[in-house]
Design an enzyme around this catalytic site. Sequence first.
Site, short mmCIF file in Angstrom:
data_model
loop_
_atom_site.label_atom_id
_atom_site.label_comp_id
_atom_site.label_asym_id
_atom_site.label_seq_id
_atom_site.Cartn_x
_atom_site.Cartn_y
_atom_site.Cartn_z
N TYR A 1 24.20 15.39 11.29
CA TYR A 1 23.89 14.01 10.93
C TYR A 1 22.46 13.67 11.32
O TYR A 1 21.70 13.09 10.53
CB TYR A 1 24.87 13.07 11.62
CG TYR A 1 24.63 11.61 11.38
CD1 TYR A 1 24.78 11.06 10.11
CD2 TYR A 1 24.29 10.75 12.43
CE1 TYR A 1 24.57 9.71 9.87
CE2 TYR A 1 24.09 9.40 12.21
CZ TYR A 1 24.24 8.88 10.93
OH TYR A 1 24.03 7.54 10.71
N SER B 1 19.08 5.56 11.51
CA SER B 1 19.96 5.52 12.68
C SER B 1 19.14 5.87 13.91
O SER B 1 18.08 6.51 13.80
CB SER B 1 21.09 6.53 12.50
OG SER B 1 21.79 6.75 13.70
#
Length: 259
Positions: free
Chosen positions: A167, A154
């Site tokens: 995250y 990501s």
Amino acid sequence: MTHTTLPQSGTSSGPLSGQVALVTGASSGIGAATALSLARAGASVALVARRADRLEALAGQIRDLGGQAEVIGADLSDQTQARAAVQTTHERLGRLDILVNNAGLMLLGPVAGADPSDFTRMLDLNVLAVMTLTHAALDVMKPQGTGHVVNISSVSGRGASPLSAGYSATKWALGGFSEGLRQEVRLDGIRVTVVEPGVVATELTDHITHQGTKDTYESRIATMTPLEAEDIAAAVLYAVTQPKRVNVNEILIRPLDQG
């Protein structure tokens, strides 16, 4: 764990003909789009996720293309099931050329007051499952003298922001693991690629347990045109179809209007 063997592939042409790919998180979004893309390119595909019913539907699409697929229902946060998914792929499809570690959780929210189980769930799936799957895959790829590990990370693996600390930590870990792995296995004929998407229209936002963060993130998405899962699948296909001398180490891909 369940499995379904589709008819032998009638898709004999294509750049990935004769190759076998295992795609995790294949029941929706990026995983499903990537599995279809690899199948269209000629690969036999092992589809791995918890929702085996969705995998069966995807396997049907691949069969309609004349391809071959295995449906493997598994909870990859369980390391025994993760390792078994690789073993089942090898046993039923004969080899393993491409591992796409796509399954993941995005549980955004503040650290203060967070449910600590959110951190554990993300670490188990976003990091430890990838390590376990890769460890098992190397047992197959190294004797073959060829293979490709693709890790879906990501933009949060390149930078952090408020509400993404947990995250981001998992995606930074994935980046470090991938680069160390790349250097380790390059002389074994194994390539490693990290794909880092920005905002993509997937089910990831449904995972967010902190309602305020979920509302904020969804409002942000509403202001832009997000990427589609097929855009990330195209990036994966590009990486795995390069000549063997080429290792595409990293692909960062954002929507045009993402800041």
